[in-house]
Design a protein around this motif. Structure first.
Motif, PDB file in Angstrom:
ATOM      1  N   ASP A 131       2.735   1.231  13.309  1.00 58.76           N
ATOM      2  CA  ASP A 131       2.932   0.001  13.421  1.00 58.76           C
ATOM      3  C   ASP A 131       2.440  -1.564  13.714  1.00 58.76           C
ATOM      4  N   SER A 132       1.052  -1.468  14.234  1.00 55.28           N
ATOM      5  CA  SER A 132       0.260  -1.999  14.744  1.00 55.28           C
ATOM      6  C   SER A 132      -0.611  -2.347  13.563  1.00 55.28           C
ATOM      7  N   TRP A 133      -0.880  -1.824  12.790  1.00 55.56           N
ATOM      8  CA  TRP A 133      -0.854  -2.326  11.492  1.00 55.56           C
ATOM      9  C   TRP A 133      -0.777  -3.352  10.143  1.00 55.56           C
ATOM     10  N   LEU A 134       1.070  -2.823  10.629  1.00 54.11           N
ATOM     11  CA  LEU A 134       1.622  -3.560   9.932  1.00 54.11           C
ATOM     12  C   LEU A 134       2.014  -4.855  10.626  1.00 54.11           C
ATOM     13  N   LYS A 135       1.972  -5.123  11.825  1.00 53.71           N
ATOM     14  CA  LYS A 135       2.315  -6.521  11.991  1.00 53.71           C
ATOM     15  C   LYS A 135       1.210  -7.115  11.447  1.00 53.71           C
ATOM     16  N   ASP A 136      -0.122  -6.765  11.435  1.00 55.70           N
ATOM     17  CA  ASP A 136      -0.907  -8.052  11.286  1.00 55.70           C
ATOM     18  C   ASP A 136      -1.257  -7.448  10.187  1.00 55.70           C
ATOM     19  N   ASN A 137      -0.825  -7.206   9.130  1.00 49.54           N
ATOM     20  CA  ASN A 137      -0.628  -6.946   7.368  1.00 49.54           C
ATOM     21  C   ASN A 137       0.138  -6.499   7.057  1.00 49.54           C
ATOM     22  N   SER A 138       1.679  -7.515   7.488  1.00 50.27           N
ATOM     23  CA  SER A 138       2.339  -6.916   6.824  1.00 50.27           C
ATOM     24  C   SER A 138       2.664  -7.793   4.955  1.00 50.27           C
ATOM     25  N   SER A 139       1.554  -9.019   5.190  1.00 51.80           N
ATOM     26  CA  SER A 139       1.545  -9.230   3.622  1.00 51.80           C
ATOM     27  C   SER A 139       1.083  -8.277   2.248  1.00 51.80           C
ATOM     28  N   ALA A 140       0.341  -7.725   2.932  1.00 52.17           N
ATOM     29  CA  ALA A 140      -0.267  -6.174   1.705  1.00 52.17           C
ATOM     30  C   ALA A 140       1.160  -6.068   1.636  1.00 52.17           C
ATOM     31  N   LEU A 141       1.542  -5.077   2.110  1.00 54.52           N
ATOM     32  CA  LEU A 141       3.126  -4.845   1.992  1.00 54.52           C
ATOM     33  C   LEU A 141       3.777  -5.243   1.055  1.00 54.52           C
ATOM     34  N   ARG A 142       4.025  -6.655   2.063  1.00 48.63           N
ATOM     35  CA  ARG A 142       4.610  -7.190   0.257  1.00 48.63           C
ATOM     36  C   ARG A 142       4.361  -7.593  -0.682  1.00 48.63           C
ATOM     37  N   SER A 143       3.434  -7.629  -1.217  1.00 53.25           N
ATOM     38  CA  SER A 143       2.542  -7.983  -2.403  1.00 53.25           C
ATOM     39  C   SER A 143       2.776  -6.510  -3.146  1.00 53.25           C
ATOM     40  N   TYR A 144       2.795  -5.177  -2.039  1.00 57.86           N
ATOM     41  CA  TYR A 144       3.168  -3.946  -3.253  1.00 57.86           C
ATOM     42  C   TYR A 144       4.360  -3.765  -3.558  1.00 57.86           C
ATOM     43  N   MET A 145       5.008  -4.632  -2.842  1.00 60.67           N
ATOM     44  CA  MET A 145       6.390  -4.417  -3.195  1.00 60.67           C
ATOM     45  C   MET A 145       6.696  -5.516  -4.406  1.00 60.67           C
ATOM     46  N   ARG A 146       5.531  -5.575  -4.343  1.00 58.98           N
ATOM     47  CA  ARG A 146       6.132  -7.176  -5.645  1.00 58.98           C
ATOM     48  C   ARG A 146       5.290  -7.044  -6.680  1.00 58.98           C
ATOM     49  N   SER A 147       5.141  -5.852  -6.327  1.00 58.07           N
ATOM     50  CA  SER A 147       3.226  -4.852  -7.265  1.00 58.07           C
ATOM     51  C   SER A 147       2.746  -6.185  -8.443  1.00 58.07           C
ATOM     52  N   GLU A 148       2.130  -6.605  -6.898  1.00 60.20           N
ATOM     53  CA  GLU A 148       1.037  -8.032  -7.057  1.00 60.20           C
ATOM     54  C   GLU A 148      -0.474  -6.964  -7.253  1.00 60.20           C
ATOM     55  N   ILE A 149      -1.403  -7.481  -7.418  1.00 62.88           N
ATOM     56  CA  ILE A 149      -2.699  -6.646  -7.070  1.00 62.88           C
ATOM     57  C   ILE A 149      -3.042  -6.303  -6.108  1.00 62.88           C
ATOM     58  N   LEU A 150      -3.265  -4.959  -6.034  1.00 60.52           N
ATOM     59  CA  LEU A 150      -3.698  -4.697  -4.964  1.00 60.52           C
ATOM     60  C   LEU A 150      -4.998  -4.782  -4.356  1.00 60.52           C
ATOM     61  N   PRO A 151      -4.869  -4.913  -3.122  1.00 59.17           N
ATOM     62  CA  PRO A 151      -5.874  -5.598  -2.000  1.00 59.17           C
ATOM     63  C   PRO A 151      -7.165  -4.253  -1.954  1.00 59.17           C
ATOM     64  N   LYS A 152      -8.594  -4.705  -2.422  1.00 64.67           N
ATOM     65  CA  LYS A 152     -10.072  -3.802  -2.382  1.00 64.67           C
ATOM     66  C   LYS A 152     -10.228  -3.179  -0.766  1.00 64.67           C
ATOM     67  N   ASP A 153     -10.069  -3.733  -0.223  1.00 61.27           N
ATOM     68  CA  ASP A 153     -10.434  -2.746   1.212  1.00 61.27           C
ATOM     69  C   ASP A 153      -9.826  -2.092   2.133  1.00 61.27           C
ATOM     70  N   THR A 154     -10.192  -1.430   3.213  1.00 56.01           N
ATOM     71  CA  THR A 154      -9.774  -0.511   4.208  1.00 56.01           C
ATOM     72  C   THR A 154      -8.148  -1.280   4.170  1.00 56.01           C
ATOM     73  N   GLN A 155      -7.759  -2.341   4.231  1.00 49.97           N
ATOM     74  CA  GLN A 155      -6.466  -2.680   3.774  1.00 49.97           C
ATOM     75  C   GLN A 155      -5.509  -0.966   2.595  1.00 49.97           C
ATOM     76  N   SER A 156      -5.740  -1.099   1.624  1.00 44.60           N
ATOM     77  CA  SER A 156      -5.088  -0.294   0.997  1.00 44.60           C
ATOM     78  C   SER A 156      -5.011   1.229   0.700  1.00 44.60           C
ATOM     79  N   ILE A 157      -5.866   1.371   1.821  1.00 45.20           N
ATOM     80  CA  ILE A 157      -5.827   2.445   2.610  1.00 45.20           C
ATOM     81  C   ILE A 157      -4.938   3.485   3.736  1.00 45.20           C
ATOM     82  N   MET A 158      -5.141   2.243   3.739  1.00 47.75           N
ATOM     83  CA  MET A 158      -3.953   1.947   5.107  1.00 47.75           C
ATOM     84  C   MET A 158      -2.438   1.872   4.797  1.00 47.75           C
TER      85      MET A 158
END
Length: 1981
Positions: free
Chosen positions: A1888-1915
């Motif tokens: 949950d704490s990760w989601l709070k900080d990185n909700s953009s990553a999840l959004r961009s995944y749902m829009r199937s944009e290019i995936l992030p490279k760093d640890t974000q992608s792992i989390m």
């Protein structure tokens, strides 16, 4: 490009490990004492030797030891293997033959060879081979296989089995060849020269014979040819032109060659059916003579006509009577082949005359040698007779005189009785024959020199035969048909070859081509040439040798059908002919390590070593024969060493068509094994390169595969070039080094290493960053080549590899390899544009996949060429999500799997279906609901798409039964604990839970494997049969209550040292009563004779007084052995090489104070003669009874114990009787029994007869009956000679008849015994002494024969048994003697005047007891009333008090159910008149009354004792004890009563009551009874005679029966045995047998039963205490009751019990249900009663902690958490024996110097440990740690792959499903503590704490944009996996921007997102539109 790849001839592989080969046997024979010794032996006169080959005279033997012996050597190799699948050891075995010696050795170069067996035989060995014979096991169908070595000599076959049996089977005819088959040996008869001319057509004798066992007759083989004309008529194999060239046992086939036609045929070999047998034999129906007679004369005439045709002058000796001279019968007529025919034929066909003369002796010896093993069906001596008769009939001399005319039938009668047909055993069915092409008759195909079976890499099987004259290898493909076990032969392919050998391990054949090069084939596909380092291939040979080498090539006559490609291959020699000068060759470094011979060959003879032949293939090794005796051994490399590559290859072969698969395999094999090829670590990289190239990728252009090339030097395209044999070096080598792995190791890390938790994640990113610029996805270079061979199959291949990847995920040990595979898969998925699959791989390995971005384009036009298989699903199959849906109870499609490859997938899917879904048919009928099999040719999958709804399942089963089913099924699939450890922890949890449930209450009848799986070692151990005595060595000393031993010698000789101390120490732990019993019963030390010398006594008188006192004491000593035998019953396992130790019977004394010796033999006092003969008999019985029935006792050992000195003969007689009582006498050979009876003493006969009868109890054994009848005059015919049989032997024999016929109700014996009770005394002193004991014996025997039959004595009504017995009991007129014995009793005795009335004093006891036993337990009141004591004083006066005792006893036994354990019942047996007040006016004899009363009481007490024998019933004991006390009081006060009774009578009654008490308390060692026995032991003076001592010490023995392990039963036969043994009249002195034979006292053993249950701790293997719960069945006296006993304890009789259960909480529960069957418990009890129990963790055994206050749980009962705090890991070792837990506590729960973990970690680990111990699931510790590690990593954010998150999700889902079912189910779950909720909470917080900080990553995944490279992608991947969010690539429009929560819910339900997880997404989904929805309190969920 593909052209180059597929030019197979251009490739070459390198063979490994070249070394010279010398057969081990050759070395061994140098040191083997061989020809010289034999030469000496053979020089003895032939008459003294039975020369095995029949060669008589010196000349013959000298010829045999010739100097050429050593040259005739041969050897064969085979694969040997030992051990089970786990530690499977492979080695080579060699069988080496030279001269007369055969050496069997084992081991190959890596394990040093050693001789296993070496055999030397008398004549040169013709052939030696391994063969396995099938020996039928017991009566059933199954057979066990006996491995043997068969050594064929000219006249016999020696067969030596591995188990050590040796057989010699004579050969009735010369043998040309012998073949080993599945059933036994096949023998080919040698055809001699004269065969062809002498045999008229159609009159052939069989040529092939079979021997199914060395003891069986050699029988002809029949065959069924597949002819067009005869149909399938069965006939003998009699064609002399047919030669066998090969035989094989699996499949069972034989290959033959027809010399005349030049054709090979294949035959199936099988057993003959009954119809075929009769068809061949065609035995005529009439019993009379004509047809057979005609046949016989036909035989003779044909024979004689042929013999007379021979030239009489010299023909016979010179050519032998060519084998045509034998009588023969035409097979065509179908007449039977007869022995005489066969043998005469055989004999005359021997080569020289002298050997014919010897033949009969051989056959006689043969008959003898078989007679030695009576167990087998040995041929009778008539076999030998048949040889002889037939031989004489054929005497080549006077046949003219014997039969004047050829047609005469004078001699038929002579031959007829001898003619017995030989029954054929095996049949050959013709399966296939070569076709003969018309043009080929010119040069006919010659016989195959080699035949073998081989298979190719795609599992096609071939039968290959090598025709050397044509230099062809012909391969016939065959398949096994489905329905019948028959082989179908298909096409024939011809390969050019000079020689060939199969390599079974790698499914290949090594072929030596005519030009001398080695080529590897798999099946009929050429793989490559084989380059042998150090051997020049002749292809690269020097110019000047070329003509010499290529000559064979030119001469090859190629058949017309050989295609051009074969020719082209043969021409290969020329192009490479010209090579550098010979000097460069000399530098070849590979030559160095061989002997110098090669160099000499090169330089001096200028000849290359040249492979002449191949031989001895084993696994993947083969020998190269270079001629001139040099042999080299090479090994051909395997197809792959890496597990992953092997698996991928299997999957590829599974899905591809066979031709394509073969191409891939061949290609890969060549690349992998190219000379100077890669090291093993690069194998995977090489495989990827090869595989992708074959699919059309250009691996040079694709970045990640290009990086692989730094590992692998050359692209396969280049590698396909021939490797150069010269190692001169070139520039390319330097380039290779620069590019090699070693050079770049420091600076570079390959992309494809398995991703571990090390920091390799960073290298990916750094490397891949630079790659994007290099190749944009659109760059044209990345196109696929559509012409590549595997291009059309890419989708199918991708799918099977994906399934393989899923399989690898399920195995912890293979998972590292999955990360390598995923690189390949993601590339294929990208190129096939399967985004969903790529997404799946990214979720699994986020850090790895985000590094790959390149895609290769596939032209739209070419996509159509790809065969998209129907089974390729759009939704990627993911095993974890399948299992997760299972746990969430959602509907699930069946999961795809590859048969034989994805075993783990199948196992786990079905386990979940069975246990979680609860479908009990999941593993049997409903498999298709859960699994869909993939097969190469699947068209459509539509039919399999039945999705299931959960509700459709039948009634939910209770989880217990599901758990049991699961565990049993897993075991049947071969799943073990070792496998379970490799299953990922989340997946394994349900299986662990099922196992945990089953562990609580297992079934007692589960197999050993199931018990191992559920971790119940106690049950596993129980399934192994093991007794305490045998495990004694391993058990260690344990608790022993022995007093300090005085000296070794003393300890040994009292004969009681074998009682198992550990057990007695547990049963009687508070005192030393066992030591006391030993002291009372020892008879091997001198007694203490204390007599005070009074002043007036002279010295001489004093010595006499001492000796008289000693004589009194000896009465006691002599009576002790009877008790000792019962005390030490069955406690010893004898050593077969040592005689049984028998303690001495010591009759001397020591007199204090000076310890002087007192001896009875001084002559001062009179000692009765033969005083010690019976006591020493008893001593022998006591010694023999120590031997346990389970021991190994052989006839020879019994004989070996026979003493040398005659004074010990009586002891030996007793020893024999004891062996009978424990059942070992049945092993004594009849010869020895006869010996003992004729040469032995009277005692020996008594012991032997009683022993043999006891051993054969109730069997009606005829041979024993005959043995006994000789000793009973009444059972012999009246006219037989009177044998002088001693009286006691007759008594023993009569009892013996009773034992052998016990309970059978045998009419004749009953009649004889009935009359023998009243046998009158004979005229001349016969039958006059000791008549009482004979009459009693007859009565007891009659009772035993009709035991318990009551009035239903079938067929005996005319004997009036009860009336006759009644008459014997009360007296009356004697009846006329009936039947056979009338003659004997004509004249009355001259000594005893009995008149014509019955002498009741003699007959009453026997008759009374006979009635008691016949009506035993029948409750027949009318008979019982006959036995009531008389109720008038007058009548009472007429009956002996002793008979009153017997009558009361008999009456009570008949009214068995009325016996009650109280004093009122005992007194109720006394007649009314004695109980009332006496009228003084009557003239009552007080003495009569007192005696009658006491004897009746004693009789009732014995009945009470028998009724409750061995039950330890307290009421019965109290009642008896009270009477004993009463009698003791009467005796101690010398009151009037005592005087009236008489001391003797009182003592008799008291002894009987004491015996009754010890029967009730038998085996319990009760202290009160022991005190009584000790009291009587001390009384030696006065009336205490030998008999009373015997009674008291028998009571002591029964009390401690078998050292407390045995007790008495109350079955009918036990009661009968006890009546014989405890007959209430004991002997007055040691030679007294007047009333009862002393030997019968030991029959009490027959009533003993083992009923002691000893719990043994399975970890320490020591006996321990355990609480038992015993449930009694309901009876008419009491309801079903349950009692608790502390074991070790005596169990009640088993038929009274319903269930026995080991109770918790200390030990694991274990229940044995006796209502089903008692067999299991009986076998436990008979094996020393060992019941293995397993201490539960956290508990201490009762011995250490009697109250249970120290247990681990007790400390923490008050407060749960404080328990965890107070728990000290140090104390763990006291509470659990699991070594893993102890060491975990040692290393992880304490602070140590090196490692200082935080306090929290220590507390956490201790808590885990505590949980595991108290929950009793130590195997959960790794799971706890894994969960903790996974959560920790997730919270720290250093996860590299989402695998642990998947596992966590499965664990949580299982827990949820258990909790959702309600609190009732919570106790079932394994993880019940607070641990899991805490962990779950930590994961939720982290995500949950990760989601709070990185909700953009999840959004961009749902829009199937290019995936992030760093640890974000792992989390992000972790979040998606844990929250079970599906791939939203195509669905982002759906979820985002929902207008309302309801809308969102309806949309998400279609996607299958659980509600709980959806709510976590709310802020993101709804967050984009600011609205009221954001106020959802998230924490609530």
């Amino acid at each position: 490009m593909s052209e180059v790849v597929y030019e197979e001839t251009a490739t070459m592989i390198a063979a490994g490990e070249l070394q010279s080969f010398v057969p081990f046997g050759r070395e061994h024979c140098k040191n083997h004492p061989n020809a010289f010794n034999l030469q000496l032996r053979e020089l003895q006169p032939a008459s003294e030797l039975w020369s095995s080959d029949g060669a008589a005279g010196l000349v013959g033997s000298l010829q045999e030891v010739s100097l050429q012996e050593r040259e005739r050597e041969s050897w064969e190799l085979r694969k040997g293997c030992v051990g089970v699948s786990e530690e499977y050891v492979e080695f080579e075995e060699e069988l080496y033959v030279a001269g007369n010696v055969v050496v069997w050795s084992q081991g190959s170069r890596n394990q040093a060879s050693s001789v296993y067996k070496a055999f030397t035989v008398d004549s040169p060995v013709q052939q030696a081979l391994w063969c396995s014979f099938a020996v039928p096991k017991n009566k059933k169908e199954e057979e066990e296989v006996e491995q043997t070595v068969c050594i064929i000599q000219s006249s016999c076959v020696n067969v030596h089995t591995v188990t050590g049996k040796d057989f010699i089977a004579p050969l009735p005819f010369p043998v040309s060849n012998v073949w080993a088959t599945k059933f036994g040996l096949l023998l080919e008869r040698k055809n001699t020269a004269g065969d062809a001319q002498l045999n008229p057509p159609g009159e052939l004798l069989p040529t092939v014979f079979s021997m199914l066992h060395p003891l069986d007759e050699i029988a002809p083989v029949v065959c069924k040819p597949a002819g067009l004309f005869e149909g399938s008529r069965v006939q003998y194999v009699s064609d002399s032109t047919m030669k066998i060239v090969f035989s094989c046992s699996e499949p069972s086939i034989v290959v033959s060659y027809d010399i005349a036609q030049g054709i090979h045929s294949v035959w199936a070999l099988r057993k003959v059916t009954h119809d075929e047998r009769s068809a061949v034999l065609q035995i005529p129906s009439e019993a009379g003579g004509t047809p057979l007679g005609v046949l016989a004369s036909g035989f003779l005439t044909s024979l004689l006509s042929k013999v007379s045709r021979l030239d009489p002058s010299g023909g016979i000796g010179a050519t032998g009577l060519g084998s045509g001279t034998g009588t023969s019968c035409p097979v065509g007529t179908g007449s039977a082949l007869h022995y005489s025919a066969l043998h005469s034929k055989i004999l005359t066909s021997s080569p020289g005359l002298h050997s014919r003369v010897h033949c009969p002796s051989i056959s006689n010896m043969a008959a003898l040698s078989r007679a030695h093993s009576p167990g087998m069906a040995a041929p009778s001596f008539s076999g030998a007779a048949r040889f002889n008769t037939s031989f004489h009939c054929l005497s080549p001399r006077g046949h003219h005189g014997l039969l004047p005319s050829p047609n005469s039938t004078v001699n038929e009668t002579i031959l007829l009785p001898e003619m017995e047909p030989i029954i054929p055993a095996l049949c050959m069915d013709q399966l296939w024959s070569e076709t003969v092409t018309a043009g080929c008759h010119r040069e006919m195909s010659s016989q195959a020199s080699k035949v073998f079976l081989t298979s190719d890499l795609c599992e096609n099987r071939y039968l290959c035969f090598l025709v050397e004259s044509h230099q062809q290898l012909r391969c016939v493909k065959f398949i096994e048909s489905n329905d019948t076990p028959q082989l179908i032969f298909a096409s024939v392919t011809t390969i050019h070859a000079k020689d060939a050998e199969p390599l079974p391990n790698i499914d290949a054949t090594l072929v030596l081509e005519a030009c001398g090069s080695l080529v590897l084939y798999t099946g009929i596909t050429r793989v490559s040439k084989v380059f042998v380092p150090g051997l020049l291939s002749p292809t690269f040979s020097l110019t000047n040798h070329l003509p010499h080498l290529s000559t064979p090539v030119e001469n090859v006559s190629t058949p017309a059908n050989a295609g051009s490609r074969h020719l082209q291959r043969l021409e290969e020699v020329d192009p490479h002919a010209v090579m550098p000068s010979p000097v460069s060759e000399l530098r070849n470094p590979n030559i160095k390590h061989h002997e110098g011979s090669f160099l000499e060959d090169f330089s001096f003879q200028q000849a290359t070593p040249y492979i002449r032949a191949l031989r001895d293939p084993v696994c993947n090794r083969v020998n190269l024969d270079l001629g001139s005796g040099t042999v080299l051994r090479i090994s051909i490399p395997e197809i792959a060493t890496s597990e992953l590559v092997k698996k991928c290859l299997r999957a590829i072969c599974f899905i591809l068509p066979k031709e394509a698969a073969m191409k891939v395999l061949v290609k890969w094999y060549n690349i992998y094994n190219a000379p100077g090829g890669p090291s093993a670590h690069a194998e995977w990289n090489l495989f990827v390169t090869c595989f992708m190239t074959l699919m059309g990728y250009n691996t040079e252009r694709l970045t990640w595969t290009r990086n692989l090339h730094f590992e692998v030097p050359l692209s396969p395209v280049i590698a396909a070039k021939k490797a150069r044999p010269s190692d001169g070096g070139s520039d390319e080598d330097w380039d290779y080094l620069l590019g090699s792995h070693y050079h770049r190791q420091m600076t570079y890390q390959p992309v494809c290493v398995p991703v571990d938790s090390s920091g390799t994640g960073s290298t990916f990113t750094t490397e891949t960053d630079g790659l994007h610029s290099v190749s944009a996805p659109s760059s044209p270079s990345l196109k696929l080549d559509a012409s590549a061979p595997l291009f059309p199959h890419i989708p199918a291949l991708f799918y099977v590899l994906h399934l393989l990847y899923q399989e690898l995920q399920l195995d912890e040990l293979q998972r590292a390899r999955a990360s390598s595979l995923v690189c390949l898969l993601q590339q294929l998925a990208r190129d096939l544009q399967l985004d969903v699959y790529v997404d799946l791989y990214w979720r699994d390995y986020p850090s790895l996949i985000s590094g790959f971005t390149e895609t290769c384009l596939i032209d739209e036009a070419l996509v159509a060429q790809m065969q998209r298989p129907s089974f390729l699903r759009a939704e990627p199959p993911c095993i974890f999500s399948w299992l997760s849906s299972c746990l969430r109870e959602e509907e699930i499609p069946p999961f795809p799997y590859l048969v034989g490859i994805c075993q783990r997938t199948r196992l786990l899917v079905l386990s979940y279906a069975l246990y979680i879904i609860g479908d009990e048919n999941a593993t049997s009928t409903d498999v298709s609901k859960y699994l869909v099999k993939l097969s190469a040719g699947q068209k459509s999958c539509a039919s399999d798409q039945h999705y299931r709804r959960q509700s459709s399942v039948k009634v939910k089963l209770t989880s217990e039964s599901l758990a049991e089913q699961l565990v049993v099924w897993l075991t049947s699939e071969g799943f073990t604990l070792k496998d379970l450890e490799s299953v990922p922890f989340g997946v394994a949890l349900p299986i662990r839970e099922a196992i945990y449930r089953c562990r609580e209450q297992p079934c007692s009848d589960w197999s050993e494997e199931v018990c191992l799986l559920i971790g119940r070692q106690d049950l596993t151990k129980q399934a192994h049969k093991m007794t305490l005595a045998k495990s004694k060595a391993s058990v260690g000393s344990g608790l022993s209550l022995e007093p300090p031993a005085t000296t070794e010698a003393d300890e040994e000789e009292d004969g009681m040292s074998d009682i198992i101390q550990e057990v007695t120490g547990l049963i009687w732990s508070q005192d030393l009563r066992v030591q006391e019993v030993r002291r009372l019963l020892q008879s091997s030390r001198p007694v203490r004779v204390s007599v005070v010398q009074l002043p007036e006594v002279s010295d001489h008188e004093y010595i006499e007084e001492k000796e008289n006192k000693l004589l009194q004491l000896c009465q006691r000593t002599m009576a002790l052995p009877v008790g000792r035998g019962l005390f030490t019953l069955f406690s010893y396992h004898p050593v077969p090489t040592e005689p049984l130790p028998v303690p001495k019977l010591n009759l001397t004394g020591r007199a204090p104070p000076r310890n002087t010796m007192v001896d009875l033999n001084s002559g001062n006092i009179d000692v009765p003669p033969n005083m010690t003969s019976w006591p020493s008999f008893h001593n022998g019985v006591a010694a023999g009874l120590k031997i346990a029935p389970a021991s190994q006792v052989e006839s020879a050992w019994i004989d070996y114990n026979k003493p040398k000195s005659p004074e010990l003969a009586n002891e030996y007689a007793g020893f024999l009787m004891a062996l009978g009582l424990n059942g070992h006498l049945t092993k004594l050979a009849t010869l020895n029994i006869h010996d003992y009876l004729t040469k032995g003493t009277e005692m020996t006969s008594i012991g032997l007869l009683l022993g043999v009868s006891s051993a054969k109890l109730g069997t009606m054994d005829m041979s024993i009956t005959r043995l006994l009848s000789i000793h009973i005059p009444a059972l012999l015919p009246p006219t037989s000679t009177e044998l002088d049989v001693p009286h006691n032997v007759q008594v023993a024999a009569v009892i013996g008849i009773g034992l052998v016929y016990q309970g059978t109700g045998h009419r004749h014996n009953a009649e004889v015994l009935l009359s023998e009770i009243g046998r009158p005394p004979g005229p001349e002193m016969e039958y006059c002494t000791d008549r009482e004991s004979y009459s009693l014996a007859a009565g007891l025997a009659l009772g035993m024969v009709c035991l318990g039959h009551g009035s239903n004595l079938i067929g005996m009504t005319d004997l009036n048994v009860p009336e006759q017995l009644y008459q014997y009991m009360v007296g009356g007129h004697r009846r006329a003697q009936a039947g056979a014995n009338r003659e004997r009793h004509k004249s009355p005795s001259y000594q005893i005047k009995e008149g014509d009335t019955i002498n009741v004093d003699v007959t009453c006891p026997g008759a009374t007891l006979a009635l008691a036993m016949i009506y035993l337990k029948t409750n027949n009141r009318s008979i019982a009333d006959w036995l009531k004591p008389p109720d008038t004083w007058f009548l009472l006066d007429f009956i002996k008090p002793e008979f009153l005792l017997l009558r009361t006893l008999a009456r009570c036994l008949i009214m068995w159910d009325e016996i009650l354990p109280n004093t009122e019942w005992v007194k109720s047996n006394i007649p009314q008149i004695m109980r009332g007040a006496f009228d003084p006016s009557e003239d009552i004899n007080m003495e009569t009354m007192a005696q009658a009363q006491d004897y009746i009481t004693a009789g009732a007490c014995i009945a009470l004792g028998l009724r409750f024998a061995g039950s330890a019933n307290s009421d019965a004991f109290d009642c008896l004890y009270e009477f004993a006390r009463t009698f003791m009081k009467i005796m101690s006060f010398a009151s009037t009563a005592a005087v009236q009774m008489g001391y003797y009578n009182l003592q008799t009654c008291l002894s009987m009551i004491l015996l009754a008490m010890s029967m009730v308390m038998s085996g319990t060692g009760d202290l009160k009874v022991l005190q009584l026995c000790r009291f009587f032991h001390k009384r030696t003076g006065g009336e205490m005679n030998y008999g009373f001592h015997m009674a008291h010490h028998m009571a002591l023995g029964l009390l401690f029966l078998g050292g407390g392990r045995y007790t008495l039963g109350t079955s009918n036969s036990a009661i009968a045995a006890l009546l014989c043994a405890l007959y209430p009249h004991f002997p007055a002195h040691s030679t007294d047998n007047r009333y009862h034979l002393q030997a019968l006292r030991h029959l009490a053993v027959l009533a003993a039963e083992p009923r002691l249950l000893v719990p043994v701790d399975v970890d320490s293997l020591k006996p321990c205490y355990a609480l038992l719960e015993v449930t009694y069945k309901e009876t008419k006296w009491y309801d079903e009751t349950t009692v608790e006993l502390m074991a070790p304890t005596m169990l009640p009789e088993l038929h009274l019990l319903k269930r026995v259960k080991v109770k918790g909480p200390r030990y694991w529960e274990l229940s044995i249900d006796l209502s089903k069957e008692t067999h299991h418990l009986k076998s436990i009890l008979s094996r020393d009663g060992v019941l293995y129990v397993k201490l539960r963790a956290g508990q201490l055994p009762y011995k250490d902690d009697p109250q249970g206050w120290k247990s681990l749980l007790a400390s923490s009962v008050n407060h749960r958490s404080s328990g965890i705090r107070t728990f000290k890991p140090e104390t763990i070792s006291a509470f659990t024996s699991e070594p893993a837990l102890v060491s975990f506590a040692e290393f992880f729960c304490k602070t140590s110097e090196e490692m200082k973990p935080t306090e929290d970690t220590l507390v956490l680990f201790s808590a885990m440990l505590y949980e595991c111990v108290t929950q009793e699931c130590p195997e959960m510790l790794p799971t706890y740690i894994a969960i903790e590690q996974a959560v920790g990593a997730l919270c720290r954010g250093d996860v590299l792959q989402t695998f642990p998150v998947w596992q966590l999700r499965l664990v949580v889902e299982l827990w949820d499903s258990r909790v959702l079912r309600g609190p009732a189910n919570r106790h079932d779950a394994l993880l019940i503590s607070e641990f899991l909720p805490v962990m779950k909470n930590m994961v939720d917080l982290a995500l949950d704490s990760w989601l709070k900080d990185n909700s953009s990553a999840l959004r961009s995944y749902m829009r199937s944009e290019i995936l992030p490279k760093d640890t974000q992608s792992i989390m992000l991947a972790c979040f998606l996996v844990y929250r079970s969010i599906p791939c939203l690539r195509n669905t982002h429009t759906q979820l985002e921007g929902c207008s309302s929560l309801g809308d969102l819910l309806s949309r998400s339900s279609q996607l299958g997102i659980p509600l709980r997880d959806l709510l976590r997404l709310l802020p993101i989904l709804v967050g984009s539109t600011s609205g009221p929805h954001t106020c959802f309190p998230l924490q609530a969920f």
